[in-house]
Write a protein that holds these residues in place. Structure first.
Motif, PDB file in Angstrom:
ATOM      1  N   VAL A 314      50.296  33.437   9.473  1.00 27.04           N
ATOM      2  CA  VAL A 314      50.619  34.400  10.293  1.00 27.04           C
ATOM      3  C   VAL A 314      50.807  34.008  11.931  1.00 27.04           C
ATOM      4  N   ARG A 315      51.986  34.261  12.120  1.00 23.38           N
ATOM      5  CA  ARG A 315      52.422  33.638  13.701  1.00 23.38           C
ATOM      6  C   ARG A 315      51.889  34.147  14.677  1.00 23.38           C
ATOM      7  N   PHE A 316      51.529  35.485  14.625  1.00 20.20           N
ATOM      8  CA  PHE A 316      50.819  35.937  15.985  1.00 20.20           C
ATOM      9  C   PHE A 316      49.677  37.127  15.642  1.00 20.20           C
ATOM     10  N   VAL A 317      48.910  37.129  16.630  1.00 19.74           N
ATOM     11  CA  VAL A 317      47.797  38.312  16.502  1.00 19.74           C
ATOM     12  C   VAL A 317      48.175  38.837  17.726  1.00 19.74           C
ATOM     13  N   ALA A 318      48.216  40.258  17.865  1.00 19.27           N
ATOM     14  CA  ALA A 318      48.343  41.106  19.085  1.00 19.27           C
ATOM     15  C   ALA A 318      47.148  42.213  19.062  1.00 19.27           C
ATOM     16  N   HIS A 319      46.854  42.395  20.279  1.00 18.16           N
ATOM     17  CA  HIS A 319      45.767  43.338  20.712  1.00 18.16           C
ATOM     18  C   HIS A 319      46.279  44.322  21.731  1.00 18.16           C
ATOM     19  N   GLN A 331      37.755  35.443  16.806  1.00 24.52           N
ATOM     20  CA  GLN A 331      37.679  35.431  15.211  1.00 24.52           C
ATOM     21  C   GLN A 331      39.080  36.103  14.991  1.00 24.52           C
ATOM     22  N   GLU A 332      39.261  37.030  15.786  1.00 31.14           N
ATOM     23  CA  GLU A 332      40.542  37.940  15.196  1.00 31.14           C
ATOM     24  C   GLU A 332      41.788  37.015  15.710  1.00 31.14           C
ATOM     25  N   THR A 333      41.699  36.400  16.662  1.00 29.43           N
ATOM     26  CA  THR A 333      42.836  35.693  17.040  1.00 29.43           C
ATOM     27  C   THR A 333      43.343  34.516  16.217  1.00 29.43           C
ATOM     28  N   GLY A 334      41.867  33.842  15.641  1.00 24.74           N
ATOM     29  CA  GLY A 334      41.900  32.820  14.850  1.00 24.74           C
ATOM     30  C   GLY A 334      42.655  32.867  13.431  1.00 24.74           C
ATOM     31  N   ARG A 335      43.139  34.306  13.173  1.00 29.63           N
ATOM     32  CA  ARG A 335      43.726  34.530  11.971  1.00 29.63           C
ATOM     33  C   ARG A 335      45.212  33.889  12.215  1.00 29.63           C
ATOM     34  N   ALA A 336      45.744  33.814  13.385  1.00 30.63           N
ATOM     35  CA  ALA A 336      47.028  33.139  13.506  1.00 30.63           C
ATOM     36  C   ALA A 336      46.976  31.600  13.299  1.00 30.63           C
ATOM     37  N   GLY A 337      48.023  31.267  12.893  1.00 27.56           N
ATOM     38  CA  GLY A 337      48.476  29.883  12.684  1.00 27.56           C
ATOM     39  C   GLY A 337      47.502  28.966  12.085  1.00 27.56           C
ATOM     40  N   ARG A 338      46.777  29.510  11.041  1.00 27.66           N
ATOM     41  CA  ARG A 338      45.994  28.457  10.211  1.00 27.66           C
ATOM     42  C   ARG A 338      46.583  27.378   9.708  1.00 27.66           C
ATOM     43  N   ASP A 339      47.860  27.339   9.681  1.00 26.49           N
ATOM     44  CA  ASP A 339      48.580  26.217   8.970  1.00 26.49           C
ATOM     45  C   ASP A 339      48.830  25.013  10.136  1.00 26.49           C
ATOM     46  N   GLY A 340      48.372  25.149  11.365  1.00 27.58           N
ATOM     47  CA  GLY A 340      48.312  24.411  12.213  1.00 27.58           C
ATOM     48  C   GLY A 340      49.590  24.254  13.143  1.00 27.58           C
ATOM     49  N   GLN A 341      50.548  25.146  12.533  1.00 29.53           N
ATOM     50  CA  GLN A 341      52.110  25.370  13.303  1.00 29.53           C
ATOM     51  C   GLN A 341      51.665  26.235  14.622  1.00 29.53           C
ATOM     52  N   PRO A 342      52.768  26.481  15.572  1.00 24.52           N
ATOM     53  CA  PRO A 342      52.334  27.179  16.749  1.00 24.52           C
ATOM     54  C   PRO A 342      52.210  28.686  16.442  1.00 24.52           C
ATOM     55  N   ALA A 343      51.394  29.270  17.139  1.00 26.48           N
ATOM     56  CA  ALA A 343      51.267  30.819  17.025  1.00 26.48           C
ATOM     57  C   ALA A 343      50.661  31.189  18.303  1.00 26.48           C
ATOM     58  N   THR A 344      50.786  32.767  18.387  1.00 26.39           N
ATOM     59  CA  THR A 344      50.737  33.327  19.652  1.00 26.39           C
ATOM     60  C   THR A 344      49.577  34.482  19.531  1.00 26.39           C
TER      61      THR A 344
END
Length: 627
Positions: A314-319, A331-344
């Motif tokens: 998941v590369r981005f989480v938007a509200h 917690q919601e933003t933490g669902r982005a970038g679980r692989d350690g790669q750049p996320a927004t």
């Protein structure tokens, strides 16, 4: 329900040295070393001790109970609130050869009985169930007849009324302390303030447990909050400029907004699906599974979606609406970038969000203590939105982690520092307008009419009430409507102005007195325009994964060939692509350039079962791309 390929037991005894855990980590999961406190947590549980674990999403919490469950004799019982995801959680374990199963209401009676028999026969390594099932007398009796290695209480913040996901069913889990005094317990969560931490410890009766609090920092996530103008257009710009063809989650406050936003994106060629509690259960399940199994799909959801989602790319989480608390936001933003790669982590936030959230709290159910807690959560969230210093520093400080004055360099404040201005007089003008309207006309208004009075703009309300006769009429003409809306939003966030009642009318706040008496200065941020994207997508084609950013052209071709192979395997097996290999593992394979199946064994994320199952296919895909 259970894997036909049991994991080979470690060579060491169940309570043996740490190298037994490392052996399981390497042979089963394909990793060479532990991260952070993982090794210490595993040693504590494997030796029979209890543990309370606070670790950010993507920090590797699951390994902290999965490995001890394999090291100890018996079955590990995982308590989870996520019935809809248990099937995927079990499938992910089966993919690496762990015997796993679940007991929940989705099973037919004969299926549940089969799982129970496997449990009693010692044929399950990890068993998932919801808290309401676990505390049933029949389940307690069943577990007494089985050999248990541990209890893992996932999403443990749900037991706390200070937490953002309070679940009354979790309250009954304290029974485990008396019913199974010799079975080690581990409580895990990714979001807990000191108050939540203390309450979950007490309610689960884990005062004697060893506590492990990891850093909450997720440095790969870029936090950005911008003024809400045309939020859907702003979202579209974010996706088009930075995340085209990538998976993401968009959170909205209402079901209607979820539906209309998903359709709006789809109408503009962005693949998006809605998810909320009002949809038919089969539709929700279908949309969730499609999101997990597809590359580049966006889910538009209420907060009912996401807990326990283990999709690493998941590369981005938007509200599009203001979250109710920092815990929920984190917690919601933490669902982005679980692989350690750049996320927004991106949010559009406006004055209306503040008013509607305060109205929701004041008019909602719950006693006064509950409402005070909710207001406290909201005030902290507003402070994060309106800060003029590093967002990450403030976010981590909320969870008790002090970075000092060290800025992160990867949030919108650091990348585009805001300008500030002395707004003391402006704040006094607002407060004077509120007071005069109330005293001289007996009227209270929302932000729109207050701004009209400050600007001296006539409308029906003004004419009917002769507002032009008030001394405050037009005293704010030095600022534009946009500037006043920005100022009011910030004054609300600081408690200088408050909103009350069903209509969110503005009144002087708790901090108004010192400002009116010129005893306190007010410094506000200049209304911010959205920061320019810090990363360009021109370096890779549309739809290419950000994980491939550091690869050369030839390497990127091999990476895409591996992704195509992974998709075909996942489709055939009817599992999400990441359960075959993550993007990070595919990058490592490309960089390693293995010439044999044996050479693949040293790649991070390639365990023994996956090596045997996929090794030849990986080499064939690489060979085809090289040709």
């Amino acid at each position: 329900m259970t894997s036909p390929h049991p994991v080979a037991p470690p060579t060491a005894e169940p309570h043996g040295p740490a190298n037994a855990a490392l052996e399981v980590l390497s042979t089963v999961f394909g990793y060479d070393s532990f991260r952070g406190d993982q090794a210490a947590i595993i040693e504590q549980i494997a030796s029979g001790g209890d543990a309370v674990v606070l670790m950010p999403t993507g920090g590797g919490k699951s390994l902290c109970y999965q490995i001890p469950a394999l090291l100890r004799q018996g079955t590990g019982v995982v308590v989870s609130p996520l019935i809809a995801l248990m099937s995927d959680q079990v499938a992910a374990l089966e993919a690496v050869g762990i015997r796993a199963a679940f007991l929940n209401s989705t099973l037919e009676r004969h299926e549940a009985q089969a799982v129970e028999q496997q449990l009693l026969a010692g044929e399950i390594d990890l068993l998932y169930m919801a808290p309401e099932r676990l505390v049933l007398p029949r389940t307690i009796d069943l577990l007494h007849r089985a050999e248990l290695s541990l209890f893992a209480i996932d999403e443990a913040h749900c037991v706390s009324q200070w937490g953002h996901d309070f679940r009354p069913d979790y309250m009954g889990l304290s029974v485990l302390a008396d019913a199974f005094p010799t079975v080690p317990r581990v409580a895990l969560t990714a979001t807990a303030t000191e108050a939540t931490h203390q309450e979950l410890t007490e309610r689960l009766r884990m005062e004697e447990a060893k506590h492990f609090v990891s850093s909450f920092d997720r440095p790969n996530i870029q936090y950005r909050i911008e003024p809400k103008a045309t939020p859907r257009e702003q979202l579209l710009r974010l996706i088009s400029a930075e995340h085209e063809g990538e998976s993401g989650i968009v959170y909205c406050l209402s079901r209607k907004s979820v539906e209309t936003t998903a359709k709006w994106l789809s109408d503009r060629g962005i693949p998006a699906l809605p998810y909320h509690a009002g949809l038919d259960a089969r539709v929700r399940q279908d949309h969730q599974e499609r999101f997990l199994r597809a590359d580049g799909l966006i889910i538009v959801a209420t907060i009912a979606f996401g807990m326990g989602i283990d999709k690493p790319d998941v590369r981005f989480v938007a509200h599009l609406d203001l979250p109710k608390s920092i815990e929920g936001y984190y917690q919601e933003t933490g669902r982005a970038g679980r692989d350690g790669q750049p996320a927004t982590a991106w949010m559009a936030y406006g004055l209306g969000d503040v008013v509607s959230q305060r109205k929701f709290i004041d008019s909602g159910e719950g006693n006064e203590q509950f409402k005070r807690n909710a207001r406290s959560h909201l005030e902290a969230m507003l402070a994060l939105c309106e800060t003029v210093s590093c967002r990450r520093v403030q976010l981590l400080r909320y969870f008790g982690q002090d970075m000092g004055s060290t800025a992160c360099g990867n949030c919108d404040i650091c990348l585009n520092p805001p300008q500030t201005w002395d707004a003391t007089v402006a704040a006094q003008k607002v407060l004077s307008a509120l007071i005069r309207l109330d005293r001289e006309r007996g009227q209270k208004f929302g932000s729109g009419q207050i701004i009209e009075v400050l600007l001296g703009r006539e409308n029906d309300r003004s004419r009917q009430s002769r507002h032009e006769e008030l001394s405050v009429w037009g005293i704010g003409s030095d600022l534009s409507e946009k500037e006043w809306r920005s100022a009011l939003r910030q004054l609300l966030a600081r408690g200088i102005v408050d909103a009350e009642g069903d209509y969110g009318v503005l009144v002087p706040g708790a901090q108004a007195g010192p400002v009116l008496r010129s005893e306190a200065a007010v410094e506000l941020a200049v209304d911010r325009t959205p920061a320019k994207p810090s990363r360009s997508r021109s370096v890779r084609g549309g739809g290419a994964s950000r994980a491939a950013d550091g690869l050369e052209i030839a390497e990127r071709e091999r990476f895409e060939a591996l992704r195509e192979w992974r998709t075909s395997v996942a489709t055939e097996k009817q599992i999400p692509p990441y359960m075959v290999f993550s993007d990070a593992t595919l990058v490592a394979i490309v960089q390693t350039r293995p010439a044999s199946v044996g050479a693949l064994s040293g790649v991070s994320g390639v365990g023994a079962k996956k090596l045997a199952e996929y090794g030849e296919g990986v080499l064939a895909a690489l060979g085809g791309s090289a040709a």
